[in-house]
Scaffold this motif. Sequence first.
Motif, PDB file in Angstrom:
ATOM      1  N   THR A 103       0.851  -1.188   0.000  1.00 12.87           N
ATOM      2  CA  THR A 103       0.000   0.000   0.000  1.00 12.87           C
ATOM      3  C   THR A 103       0.886   1.237   0.000  1.00 12.87           C
ATOM      4  OG1 THR A 103      -1.777  -1.117   1.202  1.00 12.87           O
ATOM      5  CG2 THR A 103      -1.759   1.289   1.256  1.00 12.87           C
ATOM      6  N   ALA A 148     -10.127   8.427   0.991  1.00 13.65           N
ATOM      7  CA  ALA A 148      -8.888   7.902   1.563  1.00 13.65           C
ATOM      8  C   ALA A 148      -8.406   6.623   0.899  1.00 13.65           C
ATOM      9  CB  ALA A 148      -9.075   7.668   3.056  1.00 13.65           C
ATOM     10  N   HIS A 149      -9.335   5.781   0.412  1.00 17.13           N
ATOM     11  CA  HIS A 149      -8.926   4.499  -0.169  1.00 17.13           C
ATOM     12  C   HIS A 149      -9.132   4.548  -1.669  1.00 17.13           C
ATOM     13  CE1 HIS A 149      -9.143  -0.181  -0.152  1.00 17.13           C
ATOM     14  NE2 HIS A 149      -7.925   0.273  -0.429  1.00 17.13           N
ATOM     15  N   THR A 200      -7.436   3.042  -5.753  1.00 18.13           N
ATOM     16  CA  THR A 200      -6.566   2.134  -6.502  1.00 18.13           C
ATOM     17  C   THR A 200      -6.135   2.814  -7.784  1.00 18.13           C
ATOM     18  OG1 THR A 200      -8.488   1.089  -7.550  1.00 18.13           O
ATOM     19  CG2 THR A 200      -7.568  -0.004  -5.599  1.00 18.13           C
ATOM     20  N   ASP A 250      -2.762  -0.661  -4.618  1.00 20.52           N
ATOM     21  CA  ASP A 250      -3.547  -0.121  -3.516  1.00 20.52           C
ATOM     22  C   ASP A 250      -2.951   1.197  -3.030  1.00 20.52           C
ATOM     23  OD1 ASP A 250      -5.745  -0.603  -1.580  1.00 20.52           O
ATOM     24  OD2 ASP A 250      -4.100  -0.538  -0.135  1.00 20.52           O
ATOM     25  N   LEU A 253      -3.491   4.732  -0.302  1.00 22.62           N
ATOM     26  CA  LEU A 253      -4.142   5.534   0.729  1.00 22.62           C
ATOM     27  C   LEU A 253      -3.873   6.985   0.362  1.00 22.62           C
ATOM     28  CD1 LEU A 253      -3.213   3.633   4.029  1.00 22.62           C
ATOM     29  CD2 LEU A 253      -5.446   3.701   2.885  1.00 22.62           C
ATOM     30  N   SER A 307      -7.638   0.148   9.600  1.00 21.26           N
ATOM     31  CA  SER A 307      -8.101  -1.083   8.949  1.00 21.26           C
ATOM     32  C   SER A 307      -9.456  -0.882   8.289  1.00 21.26           C
ATOM     33  CB  SER A 307      -8.163  -2.218   9.975  1.00 21.26           C
ATOM     34  OG  SER A 307      -9.028  -1.876  11.050  1.00 21.26           O
ATOM     35  N   VAL A 312     -10.516   1.906   6.956  1.00 22.51           N
ATOM     36  CA  VAL A 312     -10.271   2.661   5.726  1.00 22.51           C
ATOM     37  C   VAL A 312      -9.791   1.728   4.627  1.00 22.51           C
ATOM     38  CG1 VAL A 312      -8.884   4.482   4.681  1.00 22.51           C
ATOM     39  CG2 VAL A 312      -9.762   4.762   6.999  1.00 22.51           C
ATOM     40  N   ARG A 313      -8.879   0.845   4.958  1.00 22.88           N
ATOM     41  CA  ARG A 313      -8.340  -0.065   3.945  1.00 22.88           C
ATOM     42  C   ARG A 313      -9.380  -1.077   3.480  1.00 22.88           C
ATOM     43  NH1 ARG A 313      -2.476  -2.010   5.973  1.00 22.88           N
ATOM     44  NH2 ARG A 313      -2.193  -2.347   3.721  1.00 22.88           N
ATOM     45  N   PRO A 365     -12.553   0.957  -2.670  1.00 23.42           N
ATOM     46  CA  PRO A 365     -11.615   1.941  -3.211  1.00 23.42           C
ATOM     47  C   PRO A 365     -12.205   2.713  -4.385  1.00 23.42           C
ATOM     48  CG  PRO A 365     -11.047  -0.241  -4.009  1.00 23.42           C
ATOM     49  CD  PRO A 365     -12.196  -0.430  -3.060  1.00 23.42           C
TER      50      PRO A 365
END
Length: 726
Positions: free
Chosen positions: A377, A391-392, A394, A399, A401, A476, A478-479, A483
């Motif tokens: 990431t 925030a998330h 691709t 990946d 942020l 976690s 957010v991830r 995306p």
Amino acid sequence: MTATTPEHGLRARLRRLASATAVLTIAVSGCALVTPGAAFAADGSSDDDQQVSLHVSAGLRGLMAPGSSTTAILTVENDTDSSLSGGQVQVELNRTPLTDGDAVSSWLDDGEAEGDFAAIGSDQTSAIDAGKTETTTIFVPETSLADLTPGIYPIRAELSGATTGNPSDDRVAAVDTTATSVLVVADAQATQIGVLVPITATPENGSLLTADELAELTDGDGALTAQLDGVAGTTAVLAIDPSIPAAIRALGSAAPETARDWLVRLDGLTNTRFALQFGDADATAQAQAGLPELLQPMSFAPFLDPTRFPQAPATGAPTDSPASTTPTPNPTTSPALPTDEELTAIDGALPRILWPEGSLTQADLTAFTSYLGAGTTTIVPSSAVGGQSAAHATAGDHDLLVTDADVSKTLSDAAAEADPVARQRLLAEATARLQLAQSRAPGAPLLIGLDRDQKRTGDALRDAISTAETIGFELSSVRAAPPVAVTLEEEPDTVRASAVGDLLADEGSLTAFSSILTDPQVLLSPERIRILRTLAVGTSAKAFDAGVEAHRERTTDTLAAVSIPTSSTIQLLTANADLPIAVRNDLPWPVTVELHASPTDPRLDVKPVTETIVQPNSTTRAKVPVSARVGSGEVDLRLSLYSPTGVPIQDQQSVRVAVRAEWETIGLVIFGGLAVVLIALGVIRTVRRKRRESTAEAAVEAEIDALEEDAVKTRPDAAPSEDTHE
């Protein structure tokens, strides 16, 4: 209609400095209207060190709920050398909202906003002594704000009727000053917002932090202590430079107690965390330089002192059989030195996260995956992905942020502002920009990334985090959020990429040079760390260029630290002798070098290679055997230094040798002649002395015989002697 407030802030101050010879005076009701937060005297003169400053804030860091009342806090700072009389402060509100980031910047930086201002409260101020500050609170009832819908509204405060100076000598100046801020009307936020906080520290020598530096950084008011004070109890995500715990652990028992306590406290925090690259080195520059893998520190062994670590018992090897007669070695002890992995470990750190510079490309993301593996990431600013704030995200199959660039910049400025009064304006601006970011990505979680800053205070950092964070925020979550597909702006930084190649080329030169050392790592390991720190994220272009230049100069100095000093002509007064050739070593370690010598003329025979050991910070004279084939003449001797492995250490240079070998023959002849003369003189003197002694002895004997004869003749009873043989 457009409302204009006098210029203030950084941009305005820069413009004033650029046009210092032309001062603009705006007269309003016979008084001078001056920059917000900085008042001028009535004659139009100004002095940033002696001024009256006004600050205004409303709500909680600029935020209030719709339909509620609020409080405006006005602070007057009298930085002049005379007292400030009482005056009147008035707070005004513009009900035309600021709709985007440009409008916010135009208002806060230039004092320009659409719409009209109306007063919402006023109060009288008391006299303020020189160098003092006074705060006034104005309550604004909900009836004055009831018509405000959610949005960002300009507010300003004005101080009027105050004067500075001494009335007794007619040196009185009227002071009018204005301050600006924003009031954000918003419902309780439901968006998940997190703040990324980098924790870094740079040593003066560019390698590892020393014990003295750690003691200063981790004491009660130290910079590293302030970082933990600011993040403790918050949901901030910590990005930790592993060089900090490595420096503490490498000192072993010599580490300051405050540093060991700091590390324990860090490990005890509940904040989510991940490790930066060692020294916060920029992965983007390395990828764009085409490196096959990320640069890592070399062995930490040169930094470890075995006496500072506990002794671990070690038993001898067991015998092959019980009947063996070989004695078993006695148990011994050895220091339990930590491994490189143990030194740099970040307890609980999330893996495979990179936070590089934002000038990256899609190819860089591919390189990052090859560096760290699948699931990598990368943290990027929204400016690198077209301003997208969710925030998330691709980019292709990589990946990301994403940190909001505008909010991150403003909150970073707030975290760096030590003055709590001036900080409130920045926090209000951050609140406004945060609302705009939420409107760009409705319902999506947001991330704020603070700048690398090693000098912020704990209070300022906590204020910045509290302005944006959401209670219960989890990275976690957010991830795990869906995306958003983005495209990188593709703006590579060729300057930094080129610098990586230059720095590694210098390192290659040092690697070859280090073959003169018993342990090359004592030189190479610190130098690798300095390269990593030179590539640190967040360094301005000017500072980066200066850092690269300084590192290259340091490399040049190191390569020149072992050399043959310039020498005058050497006099060779004999056909065979040892020439003393000086070799200087300015390094803090002993070196082993080979002195190669060759004459420019066959009249002089020289031993081609002489190995010598030169102690640290000293000069040693190597003895080079030579033999002259001629009686007299001058010959140039070519000298160069090599390592024992054949690496050139110094370019070839010449020393003039004046051969005076015939002087030896002349000297021998002279000394031989003198010896012959001295021997001859000694022989002559001895012969003459012997002769004198023989003559004297004969005379004495003759005189004795005569005396004996006389004595016999004069005796009365003497009889004639008879020959008994007759």
